[in-house]
Design a protein around this motif. Structure first.
Motif, PDB file in Angstrom:
ATOM      1  N   GLU B  38       0.759  -1.148  -0.033  1.00 13.92           N
ATOM      2  CA  GLU B  38      -0.082   0.008   0.100  1.00 13.92           C
ATOM      3  C   GLU B  38       0.979   1.197   0.084  1.00 13.92           C
ATOM      4  N   PRO B  39       0.482   2.308  -0.432  1.00 13.05           N
ATOM      5  CA  PRO B  39       1.206   3.560  -0.669  1.00 13.05           C
ATOM      6  C   PRO B  39       1.710   3.934   0.352  1.00 13.05           C
ATOM      7  N   GLY B  40       3.411   4.214   0.832  1.00 10.11           N
ATOM      8  CA  GLY B  40       3.842   4.636   1.809  1.00 10.11           C
ATOM      9  C   GLY B  40       4.267   3.586   2.735  1.00 10.11           C
ATOM     10  N   GLU B  41       4.181   2.482   2.461  1.00  4.86           N
ATOM     11  CA  GLU B  41       4.465   1.342   3.354  1.00  4.86           C
ATOM     12  C   GLU B  41       5.250   0.345   2.502  1.00  4.86           C
ATOM     13  N   GLY B  42       5.758  -0.599   3.404  1.00  6.62           N
ATOM     14  CA  GLY B  42       6.522  -1.765   2.771  1.00  6.62           C
ATOM     15  C   GLY B  42       5.522  -2.752   2.320  1.00  6.62           C
ATOM     16  N   VAL B  55      -0.882 -24.970  -6.296  1.00  3.81           N
ATOM     17  CA  VAL B  55      -1.828 -23.872  -6.249  1.00  3.81           C
ATOM     18  C   VAL B  55      -1.772 -23.599  -4.825  1.00  3.81           C
ATOM     19  N   LYS B  56      -2.050 -22.308  -4.379  1.00  2.00           N
ATOM     20  CA  LYS B  56      -2.509 -22.059  -3.141  1.00  2.00           C
ATOM     21  C   LYS B  56      -3.490 -20.885  -3.135  1.00  2.00           C
ATOM     22  N   LYS B  57      -4.645 -21.153  -2.107  1.00  3.34           N
ATOM     23  CA  LYS B  57      -5.663 -19.935  -2.043  1.00  3.34           C
ATOM     24  C   LYS B  57      -5.602 -19.584  -0.660  1.00  3.34           C
ATOM     25  N   LEU B  58      -5.957 -18.204  -0.766  1.00  2.00           N
ATOM     26  CA  LEU B  58      -5.914 -17.102   0.358  1.00  2.00           C
ATOM     27  C   LEU B  58      -7.334 -16.403   0.232  1.00  2.00           C
ATOM     28  N   LYS B  59      -8.193 -16.977   0.731  1.00  2.00           N
ATOM     29  CA  LYS B  59      -9.631 -16.314   0.486  1.00  2.00           C
ATOM     30  C   LYS B  59      -9.996 -16.108  -1.074  1.00  2.00           C
ATOM     31  N   ARG B  60     -10.084 -15.149  -1.674  1.00  2.00           N
ATOM     32  CA  ARG B  60     -10.620 -14.831  -2.998  1.00  2.00           C
ATOM     33  C   ARG B  60      -9.360 -14.797  -3.857  1.00  2.00           C
ATOM     34  N   LEU B  61      -8.005 -14.847  -3.367  1.00  2.00           N
ATOM     35  CA  LEU B  61      -6.950 -14.998  -4.130  1.00  2.00           C
ATOM     36  C   LEU B  61      -6.377 -16.356  -4.237  1.00  2.00           C
ATOM     37  N   THR B  77     -10.918 -13.353  -7.362  1.00  2.00           N
ATOM     38  CA  THR B  77     -12.296 -13.499  -7.712  1.00  2.00           C
ATOM     39  C   THR B  77     -13.095 -12.595  -6.994  1.00  2.00           C
ATOM     40  N   ALA B  78     -13.868 -11.989  -7.902  1.00  2.00           N
ATOM     41  CA  ALA B  78     -15.062 -11.044  -7.158  1.00  2.00           C
ATOM     42  C   ALA B  78     -14.113  -9.852  -6.403  1.00  2.00           C
ATOM     43  N   ALA B  79     -13.410  -9.068  -7.031  1.00  2.00           N
ATOM     44  CA  ALA B  79     -12.457  -8.077  -6.557  1.00  2.00           C
ATOM     45  C   ALA B  79     -13.115  -6.970  -5.793  1.00  2.00           C
ATOM     46  N   GLN B  80     -12.486  -6.699  -4.547  1.00  2.00           N
ATOM     47  CA  GLN B  80     -13.165  -5.895  -3.533  1.00  2.00           C
ATOM     48  C   GLN B  80     -12.264  -4.409  -3.376  1.00  2.00           C
ATOM     49  N   PRO B  81     -12.890  -3.317  -3.139  1.00  2.00           N
ATOM     50  CA  PRO B  81     -11.952  -2.144  -3.103  1.00  2.00           C
ATOM     51  C   PRO B  81     -10.632  -2.319  -2.214  1.00  2.00           C
ATOM     52  N   GLY B  82     -10.788  -3.010  -1.278  1.00  2.00           N
ATOM     53  CA  GLY B  82      -9.733  -3.341  -0.356  1.00  2.00           C
ATOM     54  C   GLY B  82      -8.546  -4.056  -0.905  1.00  2.00           C
ATOM     55  N   ASP B  83      -8.901  -4.700  -2.290  1.00  2.00           N
ATOM     56  CA  ASP B  83      -7.814  -5.353  -2.803  1.00  2.00           C
ATOM     57  C   ASP B  83      -6.916  -4.404  -3.464  1.00  2.00           C
ATOM     58  N   THR B  84      -7.242  -3.111  -3.618  1.00  2.00           N
ATOM     59  CA  THR B  84      -6.453  -2.100  -4.278  1.00  2.00           C
ATOM     60  C   THR B  84      -5.016  -2.111  -3.895  1.00  2.00           C
ATOM     61  N   GLY B  85      -4.229  -1.972  -4.533  1.00  2.00           N
ATOM     62  CA  GLY B  85      -2.784  -1.885  -4.348  1.00  2.00           C
ATOM     63  C   GLY B  85      -1.619  -2.300  -5.243  1.00  2.00           C
ATOM     64  N   ILE B 108      -9.533  -0.915  -7.859  1.00  2.00           N
ATOM     65  CA  ILE B 108     -10.918  -1.632  -7.562  1.00  2.00           C
ATOM     66  C   ILE B 108     -11.714  -0.611  -7.203  1.00  2.00           C
ATOM     67  N   LYS B 109     -12.521  -0.318  -8.396  1.00  2.00           N
ATOM     68  CA  LYS B 109     -13.649   0.860  -8.171  1.00  2.00           C
ATOM     69  C   LYS B 109     -14.665   0.383  -7.737  1.00  2.00           C
ATOM     70  N   PRO B 110     -15.400   1.233  -6.633  1.00  2.00           N
ATOM     71  CA  PRO B 110     -16.653   0.457  -5.968  1.00  2.00           C
ATOM     72  C   PRO B 110     -17.974   0.730  -7.014  1.00  2.00           C
TER      73      PRO B 110
END
Lengths: 110, 110
Positions: B38-42, B55-61, B77-85, B108-110
């Motif tokens: 995310e911006p400004g972070e590592g 193959v590994k799954k992490l919730k929708r990833l 799958t089913a991208a959410q605004p919180g996936d933005t980065g 990801i636009k709402p």
């Protein structure tokens, strides 16, 4: 658990001034340590890495240097900053595979 | 020099859509990691894959390592605004160095 501390978070320095960014790791011993620079929204450019105290490998010749005076301390330095040194600097550590990053330092040279 | 080509460089989609990000190389890696920043972070590690075809799954990833361990994909799958980065892939070499992709900036636009 392991933690990595990097400071300062932001820094504004005049051209020609010296630089010292510090990074420390807690909760692990003999980590591999790295300094990266990142352009806005882009990938990571490896600057230096260290596999042990006093052992520094430079990936890109430039105006910067690195030192590892203690096992869990990694320092990025410059004697005289250039405008082109501006950027987002990231410290990271790894054990064997994954890298874990500090919060980064936004350096602006004016 | 081992290169890791990441595509697309930029992706802007609507909430609820699916997307895939790719990392490709002509070289074999011992492991492949995906990070999110995310911006400004590592960058923060999401997953490590080490076995060809894994193959590994992490919730929708969903993360996949190619059979020949030269490429990897990240599917959301089913991208959410919180996936933005900024999503970064990194290939591991045996001497603990990582080869980094240039990153995919995902919005990801709402």
């Amino acid at each position: 658990s392991q933690t990595i501390h990097q400071w300062p978070a932001t820094l504004v320095q005049p051209v020609g001034s010296p630089l010292s960014l510090e990074c420390t790791v807690e909760g692990t011993s003999n980590p591999n340590l790295y300094w990266y620079r990142q352009a806005a929204g882009r990938g990571l450019q490896l600057l230096f890495y260290s596999v042990g105290i006093g052992q520094i490998s430079s990936e890109v010749p430039q105006n910067l240097s690195a030192s590892r005076p203690q096992d869990r301390q990694f320092i990025l330095s410059s004697k005289k900053l250039l405008l082109s040194d501006s950027g987002f600097y990231l410290c990271a550590w790894s054990g064997q595979v994954e890298a874990f990053f500090g919060q980064g330092t936004r350096l602006t040279v004016v | 020099t081992q290169l890791l080509e990441q595509s697309p460089q930029f992706l802007s989609i609507q909430e609820g859509e699916n997307l895939t990000v790719y990392c490709n190389s002509s070289s074999v890696f011992s492991s492949l990691q995906w990070y999110r920043q995310e911006p400004g972070e590592g960058p923060v590690l999401l997953v490590t894959v080490v076995t060809g075809g894994e193959v590994k799954k992490l919730k929708r990833l969903t993360f996949q390592f190619g059979d020949a361990r030269k490429d990897s994909s990240l599917h959301i799958t089913a991208a959410q605004p919180g996936d933005t980065g900024l999503y970064l892939c990194a290939g591991g070499r045996s001497n603990y160095q990582l080869i980094w992709g240039a990153g995919t900036k995902l919005i990801i636009k709402p």
